[in-house]
Write an enzyme that holds these catalytic residues in place. Structure first.
Site: not given
Ligand code: SAH
Ligand code: SF4
Length: 353
Positions: A95, A108, A115, A119, A122, A339
């Site tokens: 994205e 962004c 990933c 975390c 996230c 975020c």
């Protein structure tokens, strides 16, 4: 889209020139193609119709002119934020988010599909690691939006590597992409217009420091004590806070640049005034700025974002200790473009990891 061909954005000008030499083509053609790609945003073979037919054919046979297939496009209610979900040739989702402000257009971009850092708050971390993007796939996200903005007489003014993925876990490709976009004869976007955000991979931060680049650096901190930070950011188990802050101090000393810290405020977890005081102490004497971001909701995490009062109180404590702090304007939350909200929700055919 051909998968067996190379993405043209993976080459820099020197590589393109040596290829054209091999093809016994005049060097100026390579430069023409480069400028076509990075200034005119050529994307279809018809765009380089001034090239001899044979050369055009050769380019099309050897290269893919695009890896990004737009799958879905969402606009926030205020229309200032656009999120595009792309599919790469191997089906991986990424994205990219465009945020329009009065004076700038910030893009962004993603550096990995998924990933590996895990975390807990996230959405990208929750989907797991799929693969690194190539430098060309990182570059193409910028060119893709630059092309669209150009039709409105606008351009991409800033790029943040804060989309999916950990840029310092895909160091070579991320930095190569920034270098390629910086070429004065091409896209000409200076390093200062880029910001890399990292969860805190110390060896990579050290390398970045030594390279003394002009790129902005942001560190996702979120806690002042190892126990809490490790429980939210597993990377902290390897790279604890004291060592991380030491690496940040070295970065600031060596480069003379200010560093940014990011702090997602989670109600009753890391948003007390006491925590703010500890943070001020931790960052004492460091040339830095703190960005606080009230937590954005994700499916896999049930923490709440801090109330407005707690956000202001947290900021006030930092400022009273002389630490500059901004509360990040919440952008695109209604389209999951905030975020930590980037994942693949919109591809129903792909099972989530
Ligand atoms: N991997 C890099 C960059 C991408 S994440 C990094 O972690 O820094 C961009 C920022 O969003 C990071 O500061 C991250 O900690 C933050 N973030 C992740 N999930 C979030 C959430 N649910 N709400 C608010 N910020 C979040
Ligand atoms: Fe990865 Fe950054 Fe999300 Fe952590 S916050 S899982 S490092 S993208």
């Amino acid at each position: 889209m051909k998968m067996n061909t190379r993405l043209i954005y993976n080459l820099d000008l020197a590589e393109l020139e040596s290829l054209f030499t091999q093809w016994e083509q005049p060097a100026y053609r390579a430069k023409q193609l480069w400028q076509g790609l990075y200034q005119q945003f050529w994307t279809r073979p018809e765009d380089f119709s001034t090239f001899p037919k044979e050369l055009r054919q050769k380019i099309v046979n050897e290269f893919s002119l695009s890896h990004l297939q737009e799958v879905e496009r969402l606009y926030s209610k205020d229309e200032q934020t656009t999120k595009v979900l792309f599919k790469l040739p191997d089906g991986q989702p990424i994205e990219t988010v465009l945020m329009r402000y009065e004076e700038r257009n910030t893009l962004c971009i993603s550096t990995q599909a998924g990933c590996a850092m895990g975390c807990v708050f996230c959405a990208t971390g929750q989907m797991g690691f799929r693969r690194n993007l190539t430098s060309g796939e990182i570059v193409e996200q910028v060119i893709y939006f630059a092309r669209q903005l150009k039709t409105e007489g606008e351009r991409v003014t800033n790029v943040v590597l804060m989309g999916m993925g950990e840029p310092l876990h895909n160091y070579e490709a991320s930095l190569a992409a920034i270098d390629r976009l910086g070429d004065p004869d091409g896209f000409n976007m200076g390093a200062r217009r880029f910001t890399i955000s990292t969860v805190g991979l110390i060896p990579a931060i050290k390398r970045f420091t030594e390279e003394k680049r002009q790129i902005g650096l942001a560190i996702s901190l979120h806690a002042t004590e190892d126990e809490l930070r490790s429980s939210m950011l597993p990377a902290n188990q390897r790279y604890p806070i004291a060592d991380l802050i030491q690496a940040c101090r070295e970065y600031v000393d060596f480069t003379g640049r200010r560093i940014t810290f990011e702090w997602a405020l989670i109600q009753n977890v890391n948003d007390s005034q006491e925590e703010a005081r500890r943070l001020a102490e931790l960052l004492h004497g460091l040339n830095c700025h703190v960005n606080v971001i009230p937590l954005n909701p994700t499916n896999g995490f049930n923490g709440e974002r801090s109330t407005r009062e707690r956000v202001s109180a947290f900021r006030d404590v930092l400022e009273s200790h002389g630490i500059s702090c901004t509360v990040r304007v919440r952008r695109g939350i209604d389209i999951q473009a905030g975020c930590g909200q980037l994942a693949e929700h919109a591809i129903p055919t792909q099972p989530s990891a």
